[in-house]
Design an enzyme around this catalytic site. Sequence first.
Site, short mmCIF file in Angstrom:
data_model
loop_
_atom_site.label_atom_id
_atom_site.label_comp_id
_atom_site.label_asym_id
_atom_site.label_seq_id
_atom_site.Cartn_x
_atom_site.Cartn_y
_atom_site.Cartn_z
CB SER A 161 -0.95 -0.03 1.20
OG SER A 161 -1.89 1.02 1.13
CB THR A 162 1.18 4.18 2.24
OG1 THR A 162 -0.23 4.34 2.32
CG2 THR A 162 1.85 5.55 2.19
CG HIS A 188 -4.06 -1.06 -0.91
ND1 HIS A 188 -3.90 -0.98 0.45
CD2 HIS A 188 -4.50 -2.32 -1.15
CE1 HIS A 188 -4.22 -2.13 1.01
NE2 HIS A 188 -4.59 -2.97 0.06
CG MET A 277 -0.98 3.91 5.87
SD MET A 277 -1.91 5.46 5.68
CE MET A 277 -2.45 5.33 3.97
CG ASP A 280 -5.41 -5.85 2.40
OD1 ASP A 280 -5.89 -6.97 2.62
OD2 ASP A 280 -5.36 -5.33 1.27
#
Length: 339
Positions: A161-162, A188, A277, A280
């Site tokens: 993600s991030t 993401h 973040m 998940d």
Amino acid sequence: MEINILLVDDSAFMRQILKEKIAEIDGLNVIATARNSQEAFQKIKQFNPDLITLDIEMPGMNGLETLKVIKASCDIPVMMMSSLSGKEITIEALEAGAIDFIEKPADIRNQGESFKKQIEFVMKQFFNRTQEMTALRINDEGSIPAKSRPNAVRALVIGASTGGPRALLQVMKDLPEGINVPIFIVQHMPKGFTASFAQRMDAVSPVKVIEAYDGMPVEGGKAYVAPGDYHMTVKNRRIQLSQADKIHGVRPAVDHLFSSAAESYGSRLIGVVLTGMGKDGTEGLKKIKTNGGYTFAQDKESSLVFGMPGNAIQNKVIDEVVNLEELTDALNQVLGGRK
């Protein structure tokens, strides 16, 4: 904690809309605005903001060029404000050090509330990372793996993600040539941006990287990226896409991919969770472990945000915690191929 923000956008209308929307969010404060890069440089020195939002498409020095100057002179986090037309530059900006991006809606007048929710989620989640990381009590990070690395791998799954785009580009770039297993990736990212991201990875990777489509046959030596707004699973050597409900507030979700791959590949699957973040990936990694697969997590030091890997480590579903350089070495070892 109040987050002081410098908004940089060449559109007076957009600056006003952003100020209004952010003013409605507790804990966020627009301390200054700028209409171009030169004003931005001046106001960074004047106000020393906690966060900078940076438009991608600006006359003169564009957002990517401005980002590079900012990153060369200070450590203030920068989030890009991107429309779909600027998706290629957005991917380059993430590679160059932007922490994330917020997608501008096509019709901001009628999509203002969802836009505000996106701003709040992305900004607050990033600044909550310190509390999130402090809350994790991880004592076994970097410990010796409890079992040996596998030597007969049939597939690799990666979730991020991030901070993921930059990490994934490094991982994919350093893979050896001649890999004959499929690689499945969930990053993401909104619809429309994943195709450009796949193309960017394809340009630097020795394996073919493509955005997946529903029903696509799975082939060894190729990497498949989940398209934005679609969950991706794998079954009977075919890709399956769906728009089932979001989980953890995201679609695609890492958990869906990891869980399906665990069923398909069993003990000959490797799962990797990178910077990001939230949580998940943890449930999917648990299923990989239950089915005898092997799991890696990116370490805190090399993660932009330690939420996803940290949560997985805390839940004891990780065999090995590694930094990015160690990860590429480990994948080269277990996947074979040739450098």
